[in-house]
Design a protein around this motif. Structure first.
Motif, PDB file in Angstrom:
ATOM      1  N   ALA A  20       0.834  -1.201   0.000  1.00 48.87           N
ATOM      2  CA  ALA A  20       0.000   0.000   0.000  1.00 48.87           C
ATOM      3  C   ALA A  20       0.867   1.249   0.000  1.00 48.87           C
ATOM      4  O   ALA A  20       0.583   2.210  -0.700  1.00 48.87           O
ATOM      5  CB  ALA A  20      -0.945  -0.013   1.196  1.00 48.87           C
ATOM      6  N   GLN A  21       1.933   1.266   0.782  1.00 50.02           N
ATOM      7  CA  GLN A  21       2.822   2.415   0.816  1.00 50.02           C
ATOM      8  C   GLN A  21       3.497   2.609  -0.540  1.00 50.02           C
ATOM      9  O   GLN A  21       3.608   3.720  -1.022  1.00 50.02           O
ATOM     10  CB  GLN A  21       3.882   2.257   1.916  1.00 50.02           C
ATOM     11  N   GLU A  22       3.962   1.545  -1.159  1.00 51.97           N
ATOM     12  CA  GLU A  22       4.583   1.657  -2.470  1.00 51.97           C
ATOM     13  C   GLU A  22       3.579   2.187  -3.487  1.00 51.97           C
ATOM     14  O   GLU A  22       3.900   3.025  -4.301  1.00 51.97           O
ATOM     15  CB  GLU A  22       5.142   0.310  -2.912  1.00 51.97           C
ATOM     16  N   SER A  23       2.372   1.731  -3.407  1.00 48.85           N
ATOM     17  CA  SER A  23       1.342   2.184  -4.318  1.00 48.85           C
ATOM     18  C   SER A  23       1.090   3.679  -4.134  1.00 48.85           C
ATOM     19  O   SER A  23       1.012   4.424  -5.108  1.00 48.85           O
ATOM     20  CB  SER A  23       0.054   1.392  -4.090  1.00 48.85           C
ATOM     21  N   ASP A  24       0.965   4.134  -2.897  1.00 52.46           N
ATOM     22  CA  ASP A  24       0.775   5.560  -2.649  1.00 52.46           C
ATOM     23  C   ASP A  24       1.996   6.353  -3.115  1.00 52.46           C
ATOM     24  O   ASP A  24       1.854   7.435  -3.686  1.00 52.46           O
ATOM     25  CB  ASP A  24       0.500   5.835  -1.164  1.00 52.46           C
ATOM     26  N   TYR A  25       3.178   5.824  -2.896  1.00 54.27           N
ATOM     27  CA  TYR A  25       4.397   6.491  -3.363  1.00 54.27           C
ATOM     28  C   TYR A  25       4.325   6.689  -4.883  1.00 54.27           C
ATOM     29  O   TYR A  25       4.596   7.778  -5.389  1.00 54.27           O
ATOM     30  CB  TYR A  25       5.630   5.673  -2.971  1.00 54.27           C
ATOM     31  N   GLN A  26       3.964   5.646  -5.593  1.00 57.06           N
ATOM     32  CA  GLN A  26       3.868   5.730  -7.049  1.00 57.06           C
ATOM     33  C   GLN A  26       2.789   6.714  -7.483  1.00 57.06           C
ATOM     34  O   GLN A  26       2.965   7.462  -8.451  1.00 57.06           O
ATOM     35  CB  GLN A  26       3.607   4.349  -7.646  1.00 57.06           C
ATOM     36  N   LEU A  27       1.680   6.755  -6.753  1.00 49.99           N
ATOM     37  CA  LEU A  27       0.595   7.682  -7.092  1.00 49.99           C
ATOM     38  C   LEU A  27       0.977   9.133  -6.813  1.00 49.99           C
ATOM     39  O   LEU A  27       0.622  10.029  -7.582  1.00 49.99           O
ATOM     40  CB  LEU A  27      -0.683   7.299  -6.345  1.00 49.99           C
TER      41      LEU A  27
END
Length: 143
Positions: A20-27
């Motif tokens: 989830a953190q990686e996904s938010d980082y990418q977003l």
């Protein structure tokens, strides 16, 4: 057995949190890249994807402190003009829950901008809600 199950559940939770953190980082990176790409290409339609409609931009000029609506400030962009002669870099992204900060570096031949973008995750989408920046002369221009 209970200990193994607990360890397994903690591992799964940890992996899910990391994804989830990686996904938010990418977003967040995607959002600030709308700003960077739009600015480089003088493309207001791309740039405005990055900002919340009420986003502010605060900065210091020779006349002092200024505060403006970010979208109004950039609305005069002209995509028919040549691409900006600059390089851009996302120097840092920090995320805490639904709040994030990104530090951007934009290098022109004779000066650079250091931008600090504050973002919020609004209705599942990251938007810049505030920008502050510093304009500094390039080392070669300062000499």
């Amino acid at each position: 057995m209970k200990r193994t199950v607990l360890l397994f559940l903690l591992t799964i939770f940890s992996i899910a949190f990391t994804v989830a953190q990686e996904s938010d980082y990418q977003l967040v990176a995607k959002t600030v890249n709308y700003y960077l790409e739009g600015g480089t290409n003088n493309d207001y339609e791309t740039l405005k994807k990055a900002f919340h409609e009420t986003a502010t931009m605060k900065y210091i000029t020779k006349e002092g402190y200024k505060e403006v609506n970010a979208l109004e400030f950039f609305s005069g962009m002209d995509a028919s003009k040549p691409k900006q002669n600059r390089t851009t870099k996302i120097a840092d992204i920090t995320i805490s829950g639904h709040a994030a900060n990104a530090r951007l570096e934009i290098e022109y031949p004779t000066f650079s901008f250091i931008d600090f973008m504050n973002l919020l995750k609004i209705d599942g989408e990251w938007k810049i809600v505030n920008k502050i920046f510093y304009r500094k002369p390039a080392l070669s221009a300062a000499q």
